[in-house]
Write an enzyme that holds these catalytic residues in place. Structure first.
Site, short mmCIF file in Angstrom:
data_model
loop_
_atom_site.label_atom_id
_atom_site.label_comp_id
_atom_site.label_asym_id
_atom_site.label_seq_id
_atom_site.Cartn_x
_atom_site.Cartn_y
_atom_site.Cartn_z
N ASP A 69 0.89 -1.15 0.00
CA ASP A 69 0.00 0.00 0.00
C ASP A 69 0.93 1.20 0.00
O ASP A 69 1.92 1.23 0.73
CB ASP A 69 -0.92 0.01 1.22
CG ASP A 69 -2.10 0.95 0.99
OD1 ASP A 69 -2.62 0.99 -0.15
OD2 ASP A 69 -2.50 1.66 1.92
N PHE A 148 3.15 6.89 -13.35
CA PHE A 148 1.70 6.91 -13.09
C PHE A 148 1.42 7.79 -11.87
O PHE A 148 2.34 8.36 -11.27
CB PHE A 148 1.17 5.49 -12.88
CG PHE A 148 1.64 4.83 -11.60
CD1 PHE A 148 2.91 4.31 -11.50
CD2 PHE A 148 0.80 4.75 -10.49
CE1 PHE A 148 3.35 3.70 -10.32
CE2 PHE A 148 1.22 4.14 -9.31
CZ PHE A 148 2.50 3.63 -9.23
N TYR A 150 0.97 10.27 -9.10
CA TYR A 150 1.46 11.62 -8.84
C TYR A 150 2.86 11.88 -9.42
O TYR A 150 3.47 12.91 -9.14
CB TYR A 150 1.49 11.87 -7.32
CG TYR A 150 0.12 11.79 -6.68
CD1 TYR A 150 -0.69 12.92 -6.59
CD2 TYR A 150 -0.37 10.58 -6.19
CE1 TYR A 150 -1.96 12.83 -6.01
CE2 TYR A 150 -1.63 10.48 -5.62
CZ TYR A 150 -2.42 11.61 -5.53
OH TYR A 150 -3.68 11.54 -4.99
N ASP A 151 3.38 10.95 -10.21
CA ASP A 151 4.75 11.09 -10.74
C ASP A 151 5.03 12.43 -11.43
O ASP A 151 6.12 12.97 -11.26
CB ASP A 151 5.07 9.93 -11.70
CG ASP A 151 5.38 8.64 -10.96
OD1 ASP A 151 5.62 8.70 -9.74
OD2 ASP A 151 5.39 7.57 -11.61
N LYS A 171 13.78 5.09 -12.08
CA LYS A 171 12.85 5.21 -10.94
C LYS A 171 12.96 3.98 -10.05
O LYS A 171 12.94 4.08 -8.82
CB LYS A 171 11.41 5.39 -11.46
CG LYS A 171 10.38 5.53 -10.34
CD LYS A 171 8.95 5.66 -10.84
CE LYS A 171 7.97 5.52 -9.67
NZ LYS A 171 6.57 5.41 -10.09
P1 ITT Z 1 -3.66 -1.73 -5.66
O1 ITT Z 1 -4.31 -1.36 -4.36
O2 ITT Z 1 -4.51 -2.60 -6.52
O3 ITT Z 1 -2.26 -2.27 -5.50
P2 ITT Z 1 -3.66 1.11 -6.09
O4 ITT Z 1 -3.41 1.98 -7.29
O5 ITT Z 1 -4.96 1.29 -5.35
O6 ITT Z 1 -3.46 -0.41 -6.54
P3 ITT Z 1 -2.44 1.90 -3.66
O7 ITT Z 1 -3.62 1.52 -2.85
O8 ITT Z 1 -1.09 1.53 -3.16
O9 ITT Z 1 -2.47 1.29 -5.13
O10 ITT Z 1 -2.63 3.44 -3.94
C1 ITT Z 1 -1.58 4.16 -4.16
C2 ITT Z 1 -1.90 5.41 -4.93
O11 ITT Z 1 -0.82 6.28 -4.58
C3 ITT Z 1 -1.78 5.15 -6.44
O12 ITT Z 1 -3.01 4.92 -7.06
C4 ITT Z 1 -1.11 6.44 -6.90
O13 ITT Z 1 -2.06 7.46 -7.08
C5 ITT Z 1 -0.22 6.82 -5.72
N1 ITT Z 1 1.12 6.22 -5.90
C6 ITT Z 1 1.67 5.14 -5.28
N2 ITT Z 1 2.90 4.87 -5.73
C7 ITT Z 1 3.16 5.80 -6.67
C8 ITT Z 1 4.25 6.06 -7.53
O14 ITT Z 1 5.33 5.28 -7.55
N3 ITT Z 1 4.15 7.07 -8.36
C9 ITT Z 1 3.06 7.86 -8.39
N4 ITT Z 1 1.98 7.70 -7.63
C10 ITT Z 1 2.02 6.66 -6.77
#
Ligand code: ITT
Length: 191
Positions: A69, A148, A150-151, A171
């Site tokens: 997460d 993807f 907030y990158d 990255k």
């Molecule tokens: P899963 O729960 O199915 O793994 P998710 O997209 O919901 O997918 P998260 O619950 O971990 O994943 O949510 C994390 C959010 O935080 C993700 O959708 C992005 O908006 C942001 N995020 C996490 N890691 C990131 C990264 O490396 N670069 C940019 N944004 C990121």
């Protein structure tokens, strides 16, 4: 090659992890194992939500599994969006989420932020937790089209470019997810 399930529906995260574990583990995601539900993330911490995802797979599929997460913590926004990163503006639309952060930070000179990942690895029903953090700043406008979430607005400390301007390989050397993953790999090597 040993198989590990990565409990995610996020294709970008799957690609990052597959690239990082290439040659070491075959990574299957939720779609690959036929798990088509959006596992509820109802905990109030990264650790809690990662554990909900990994435990779900263990309970219903009896496979070793890890889940992460992750999210963005912005200092001037009391560490928001945090666990609400994926749906900060109400939906999963990354651009809207980014615009929400930029609007709330408008005119604020404190641009400090960090990405955080917590991995829960369930092996033989034991939960192992690994954390990764990368510090940086929030730009005032988007830059770059890779990555993807907030990158496009996150500039890691020590760099002049955003995550969205970096190749995935670059990255993957420094990101929050890479740091947590490296800790998990060290652990797996030792058992
Ligand atoms: P899963 O729960 O199915 O793994 P998710 O997209 O919901 O997918 P998260 O619950 O971990 O994943 O949510 C994390 C959010 O935080 C993700 O959708 C992005 O908006 C942001 N995020 C996490 N890691 C990131 C990264 O490396 N670069 C940019 N944004 C990121």
């Amino acid at each position: 090659m040993r198989k590990l399930v990565f409990a995610t529906n996020n294709q970008h995260k799957t690609e990052e992890i597959r690239a990082a574990l290439e040659g070491k583990y075959e990574v299957l995601n939720l779609e690959d194992i036929g798990c088509l539900v959006d596992i509820p993330e109802t905990a109030d911490t990264f650790e809690g939500n990662a554990t909900l995802k990994s435990s779900y797979v263990v309970k219903h599929f009896h496979l070793d599994c890890f889940a992460d997460d992750s999210g963005l913590e912005v200092e001037a926004l009391n560490n928001e969006p945090g666990i609400y990163s994926a749906r900060y503006a109400g939906s999963r639309d990354s651009l809207e989420n980014i615009q929400m952060v930029l609007a709330r930070l408008e005119g604020n000179p404190n641009r400090k932020a960090r990405f955080k990942t917590v991995i829960s690895l369930m092996l033989n029903s034991q939960n192992h937790i690994f954390e990764g953090i990368i510090e940086g700043t929030i730009r005032t406008a988007l830059s770059g089209s890779k990555g993807f979430g907030y990158d496009p607005i996150f500039q890691p400390a020590g760099y002049e470019i955003t995550f969205a301007e970096m190749d995935m390989a670059e990255k993957n050397k420094i990101s929050h997810r890479a740091i947590a993953l490296k800790k998990m790999l060290e652990f797996l090597k030792g058992i």
